[in-house]
Motif scaffolding. Structure first.
Motif, PDB file in Angstrom:
ATOM      1  N   UNK A  28      -7.543  -6.629   9.970  1.00 57.45           N
ATOM      2  CA  UNK A  28      -6.508  -7.058   9.024  1.00 57.45           C
ATOM      3  C   UNK A  28      -7.215  -7.627   7.802  1.00 57.45           C
ATOM      4  N   UNK A  29      -7.583  -6.742   6.906  1.00 57.40           N
ATOM      5  CA  UNK A  29      -8.329  -7.137   5.714  1.00 57.40           C
ATOM      6  C   UNK A  29      -7.602  -6.632   4.472  1.00 57.40           C
ATOM      7  N   UNK A  30      -7.918  -7.220   3.325  1.00 60.06           N
ATOM      8  CA  UNK A  30      -7.252  -6.752   2.098  1.00 60.06           C
ATOM      9  C   UNK A  30      -7.696  -5.346   1.711  1.00 60.06           C
ATOM     10  N   UNK A  36      -9.016   2.360 -11.145  1.00 59.27           N
ATOM     11  CA  UNK A  36      -8.375   3.663 -11.357  1.00 59.27           C
ATOM     12  C   UNK A  36      -7.096   3.836 -10.538  1.00 59.27           C
ATOM     13  N   UNK A  37      -6.700   2.788  -9.788  1.00 57.43           N
ATOM     14  CA  UNK A  37      -5.475   2.846  -9.001  1.00 57.43           C
ATOM     15  C   UNK A  37      -5.686   3.263  -7.561  1.00 57.43           C
ATOM     16  N   UNK A  38      -6.854   3.766  -7.233  1.00 51.98           N
ATOM     17  CA  UNK A  38      -7.144   4.130  -5.841  1.00 51.98           C
ATOM     18  C   UNK A  38      -7.322   2.850  -5.009  1.00 51.98           C
ATOM     19  N   UNK A  39      -7.392   3.011  -3.714  1.00 54.75           N
ATOM     20  CA  UNK A  39      -7.489   1.868  -2.812  1.00 54.75           C
ATOM     21  C   UNK A  39      -8.949   1.567  -2.491  1.00 54.75           C
ATOM     22  N   UNK A  67      -3.122   1.069   4.147  1.00 55.26           N
ATOM     23  CA  UNK A  67      -4.206   2.017   3.878  1.00 55.26           C
ATOM     24  C   UNK A  67      -3.644   3.402   3.596  1.00 55.26           C
ATOM     25  N   UNK A  68      -4.422   4.236   2.919  1.00 57.75           N
ATOM     26  CA  UNK A  68      -3.999   5.624   2.725  1.00 57.75           C
ATOM     27  C   UNK A  68      -3.993   6.386   4.052  1.00 57.75           C
ATOM     28  N   UNK A  69      -3.208   7.446   4.085  1.00 55.30           N
ATOM     29  CA  UNK A  69      -3.175   8.312   5.256  1.00 55.30           C
ATOM     30  C   UNK A  69      -4.579   8.866   5.502  1.00 55.30           C
ATOM     31  N   UNK A  70      -4.956   8.935   6.753  1.00 56.32           N
ATOM     32  CA  UNK A  70      -6.256   9.418   7.241  1.00 56.32           C
ATOM     33  C   UNK A  70      -7.315   8.313   7.315  1.00 56.32           C
ATOM     34  N   UNK A  71      -6.952   7.058   6.995  1.00 55.77           N
ATOM     35  CA  UNK A  71      -7.929   5.973   7.082  1.00 55.77           C
ATOM     36  C   UNK A  71      -8.341   5.737   8.528  1.00 55.77           C
TER      37      UNK A  71
END
Length: 168
Positions: A28-30, A36-39, A67-71
């Motif tokens: 559970x991290x930020x 550029x808007x990416x994570x 998180x983004x899908x596939x993380x």
């Protein structure tokens, strides 16, 4: 207090001690945005690298972060890169907490999302959430990650709509 007294719950600042003791490891991290808007997934990557060598038997690694899908797949790849023989499964369990209401939302969730591709991991997660009276939505990992984004997008839409109405 009851769970600490029974030995089921411990607190530590040692990653090694936490991973070796726990059956289920929550990440559970930020995940702040990059310019550029990416994570920025560097915090998740760092935790995966830190826990990898400490896995001493079967572990369920739970991603709670947005998180983004596939993380989940990337977390598994990172752990395997540093500890190829580790026995673990990655699960997505996105939090659904409102700002200013996190404790109440944690104790009384309106839904629990568990994204798991393993029956054994799913059983452990269901055991954790057994005391909660809330609908449990079981999906695959990628769908659970997507559900979190859909919930955030819907919240943003509701806020924008309310702001537009207030302007009228």
């Amino acid at each position: 207090v009851r769970n600490v007294a029974s030995g089921d719950l411990r607190f530590t600042t040692s990653t090694a001690e936490g991973v070796q003791f726990g059956e289920v490891i929550f990440i559970a991290v930020p995940t702040p945005p990059n310019e550029d808007g990416s994570v920025d997934l560097s915090y998740i990557e760092k935790v995966a690298r830190e826990i990898a060598p400490e896995i001493n038997d079967y572990k369920v690694i739970v991603d709670k972060s947005t998180v983004p899908v596939k993380t989940g797949e990337k977390v598994a790849e990172t752990i395997r890169r540093y500890t190829p023989d580790a026995e673990f499964v990655v699960v997505s369990n996105p939090e659904v907490l409102r700002e200013g209401c996190a404790v109440d939302d944690l104790l009384h969730p309106d839904r629990i999302v568990i994204g798991a591709n393993s029956e054994r991991a799913l059983n452990r997660m269901q055991k954790i959430y057994e005391p909660f009276v809330a609908p449990v939505l079981v999906t695959d990992i990628n769908s659970a990650e997507l559900i979190k984004h859909a919930a955030n997008s819907f919240l943003a839409l509701k806020i924008s709509y309310a702001n537009a109405l207030s302007a009228i």
